[in-house]
Design an enzyme around this catalytic site. Sequence first.
Site, short mmCIF file in Angstrom:
data_model
loop_
_atom_site.label_atom_id
_atom_site.label_comp_id
_atom_site.label_asym_id
_atom_site.label_seq_id
_atom_site.Cartn_x
_atom_site.Cartn_y
_atom_site.Cartn_z
N CYS A 180 0.86 -1.18 0.00
CA CYS A 180 0.00 0.00 0.00
C CYS A 180 0.89 1.23 0.00
CB CYS A 180 -0.93 0.02 1.21
SG CYS A 180 -2.34 1.13 0.92
N ARG B 252 -2.96 2.75 13.01
CA ARG B 252 -2.59 4.02 12.37
C ARG B 252 -1.53 4.75 13.16
NH1 ARG B 252 -8.44 5.78 9.89
NH2 ARG B 252 -8.46 4.06 8.39
N LYS C 17 -12.09 -5.03 2.47
CA LYS C 17 -11.49 -4.22 3.54
C LYS C 17 -12.44 -3.07 3.81
CE LYS C 17 -7.36 -1.62 4.80
NZ LYS C 17 -6.02 -1.18 4.37
N GLU D 135 -16.46 -7.77 -4.67
CA GLU D 135 -15.02 -7.48 -4.57
C GLU D 135 -14.21 -8.77 -4.70
OE1 GLU D 135 -13.16 -4.92 -4.53
OE2 GLU D 135 -14.31 -3.19 -3.83
N LYS E 108 -11.32 -7.91 6.27
CA LYS E 108 -10.70 -7.09 7.31
C LYS E 108 -11.66 -5.97 7.69
CE LYS E 108 -6.73 -4.08 8.16
NZ LYS E 108 -5.55 -3.42 7.63
N ARG F 74 -11.07 7.29 4.47
CA ARG F 74 -10.84 6.31 3.41
C ARG F 74 -12.14 5.72 2.87
NH1 ARG F 74 -6.06 4.64 6.77
NH2 ARG F 74 -4.31 5.73 5.81
#
Length: 315
Positions: free
Chosen positions: A117, A198, A188, A226, A241, A210
Amino acid sequence: MTFPVTRLRRLRREAVLRDVVRETTVSLDDLVMPLFVAPEALPNERLPGMARHTVEGLVREVEELVRLGVKAAILFGIPDEKDDEGSGAWVDDGIVQQALRALRPRFPELLLLTDVCLCEYTSHGHCGVIAADGHVDNDASLELLARTAVSHVEAGADVVCPSDMMDGRVGAIREQLPETPIVAYSAKYASAFYGPFREAADSAPAFGDRRGYQMDPGNVREALRECELDVAEGADVLMVKPALPYLDVLRAVRDRFDLPLAAYNVSGEYAMVKDAAAAGHLDEQAAALESLTAIKRAGADIVITYWAKDVATWL
Ligand SMILES: [Zn+2]
């Protein structure tokens, strides 16, 4: 047959009976330990699984994990410097690449996964690059994510795990890496349970949130779509997740797809139990093992969990 002939308590009387009929068990074979690597160490007494290690510290930590019997780890990097594109994610001497080069030759038996990521590496903290209109630019991010995955594999990663939630990222990585297993963070969710992560990964977005790319917590049919797309793009393993608030999603994915399924038992799930145990409300070991059992019972084959190291000492 009903009572008094049928008595389900007959098989619960002794531990050995309960052991022999148990449907779901937690094994170290199924667990992946997340690890954070950074230029400077940052211990975390309250949440030891969230500590940051230097490359040297990471080697010592992994030595202990391997000695305890942990079989797999997933690496997250915190770079020295961040920029708009997140170039620290793919540079040859990036923090994760350095860690992989240190770990790979020393621990040939350890399965090394990497999180792919950009959010730990971008100055704005989003998972892709930002377009002129202020939104995350999906298509422009794909090449950078693929570049990151390739650099991880060149440095020694066995498995890459794209977590950005851009459309088309699995296909973009698959095109570059035909032989590398891809664990796709398929479903996710934009979750409140990522808080301690974070902090550990220094990846909170500088503006907005997000929800423009991660999934809405209310959706499960969308999670299946997905997964379907990730399968079509070449994913080898699907992931849900977080785990505990999404056990129904795990079950739905398990029932629909034959691929191995991973679940991420996230930092907030870990912190809740840790804090409740510290306050004397519950027993950490029992609550952690029950949580991991529930995640497996819901359908996960693989669990990424900050308890992996502890489980190695408990089992
Ligand atoms: Zn991200």
